[in-house]
Design an enzyme around this catalytic site. Sequence first.
Site, short mmCIF file in Angstrom:
data_model
loop_
_atom_site.label_atom_id
_atom_site.label_comp_id
_atom_site.label_asym_id
_atom_site.label_seq_id
_atom_site.Cartn_x
_atom_site.Cartn_y
_atom_site.Cartn_z
N GLY A 47 -13.29 0.61 -2.60
CA GLY A 47 -11.96 0.24 -3.08
C GLY A 47 -11.77 -1.26 -3.05
O GLY A 47 -12.49 -1.96 -2.33
N ASN A 48 -10.83 -1.75 -3.84
CA ASN A 48 -10.58 -3.19 -3.86
C ASN A 48 -9.09 -3.50 -4.00
O ASN A 48 -8.70 -4.57 -4.44
CB ASN A 48 -11.37 -3.87 -4.99
N GLN A 85 4.32 -9.63 3.22
CA GLN A 85 4.44 -9.07 1.88
C GLN A 85 5.84 -9.30 1.30
O GLN A 85 5.99 -9.59 0.11
CB GLN A 85 4.09 -7.58 1.92
N CYS A 143 0.82 -1.22 0.00
CA CYS A 143 0.00 0.00 0.00
C CYS A 143 0.85 1.26 0.00
O CYS A 143 0.43 2.29 -0.52
CB CYS A 143 -0.90 0.03 1.22
N ARG A 173 4.46 1.34 -0.69
CA ARG A 173 5.74 1.29 -1.38
C ARG A 173 5.70 0.36 -2.58
O ARG A 173 4.97 -0.63 -2.59
CB ARG A 173 6.86 0.87 -0.44
#
Length: 401
Positions: free
Chosen positions: A171-172, A103, A50, A52
Amino acid sequence: MIIMIPIYAITWNFRDTPEGFDKIVNNDYNYFESLCKKSSIDEFVILITCNRVEIYAYTRNEINKDLFKDSLIYNYPESTMHLLRVASGLESMSIGENDIMRQVKEAYELSIKRKTSGKILSYIFKKALNVGKGVRTQTSISRGKTSIPAISLDICDNEYGINNKSILIIGNGKMATDFSRYLKEYRPGNVTIAGRSIDHARNLAVLYGYSYDSIKNLNNLIKNSDIIIAATSAGNYIVKDLGDLARNKYFIDISKPENIDPEISKYARLLSINEIGKILKRNEDEKKGEVEIAEVIINQEQKTIDEKLKEMMLDDVIAMFYKFANNVKKDELEELFLIQDFNDEQKKDIDAMTSSLINKILAPYTNSVKQFIKENKNFDYILNEYKKMLEQFMENIVKKL
C-alpha cells in the site's frame, strides 16, 4: 444562548458512516473540492485521513445533500463541537491519537493556500487546534502509543522483533505512510513499499529511503520478507493461498475490509485489525476519566466560540451600516461636485469632514444596536432583520447609481 450560523460539518467516517466511508475514501482532494463548488460552497476546509473524510463549510446556500451521499451532516453548533472533538482525538479510532492534530493543521493550511477559507473558518480551526493542544496538556489522554501503526508495530516488536528484519508494506496511502514513518524508530533492515501504482510506491519509498516494487511481484516480495504489513483500501484479499510460504513470518493486516486471508494464521502469526480493535477498546475504557475531562474542556470552549461568532456577526452588520452610509455620502458628494466648483484640496477636505460626521453620528447608534442584540434572546431574528433592511437599502443605492 445558541446562535444559528451556517457552519456545517459533512463527514464520512469509520464509526458513524462505515459503508459510506468505504465508498468515498478512494477519492482525492480535487474530487471533494469539486463537490463543494457544485454545491455553491465558497468557504470550506477538507480533512482527509485514514479513518475519515470531512468537509467543514461556511455557506449561506443550502447544502445539496444529493452531492454528499452517505454522509452525516452536522449543523451549528454540533459542527464546531465535532471539529473540537476530532482535533482532541476523541473521534479517532485510537482515543487520544496525536497524528490527527497534524492532519487538522495541514487541512487548514491547505485551505489558506487555496483560498477556500475565510475569517469564520480560520477562527474555528485555530480554536480547534488550541483546544486539541489544551486537552493533551491538561489530560493524559494521549499517553503511550495512540495510533494504529504505532500499536501494531509495538506488538510486533515485542512478539517477533523488528530490528534488522526485512519489511514489506503493501500500500502507499495514508496508513502505509504512517507505518513507513513509525518504522524508523525500530531500526529495521530492508523495507520495501509495494503498490498497484509503481509511481506512488516510488514517491513514498523515496521519502524514507526505502525500496519499492509493484504489487504484481507480491509472492516473491513476501518470500524475501520477514514482516508483511497490509495497509490498502482494496475490497478483497490481496494476500492468500501462501501455504508454507507463510511459515515463520509475521503478518499485520490493518485494512478494512481485510486484505490478508485469515487462513494464513494456520501457518504464521497474523495480527488483524479486529485484534487491534480489542486493544483500542481496552485503551478507550481505561481513558474514560480523561475523556470526561476533555469533554468538559470542549464544552467550555464551545461557549467561547458562541460568543466570539456572535461578535463577528455583529461586526459584519455594523460594517454594513457604515458601507451604506458611505455609499450615500459618495452619491451626495458626486451630485454636490457637479453643481459646485471645488478644487482637489477642497474636495479632499469635504470628503474627510463628511466621513468624520458619519462616524460621529453612527457610533452611538451602532454601539446601542450591538448592546441591544447582545442582550436580546431573539438575536438571530433581529440580526437577520437588520441585514435584510441594510441589504435592501444597498440595492436601492445601486439602482440610483
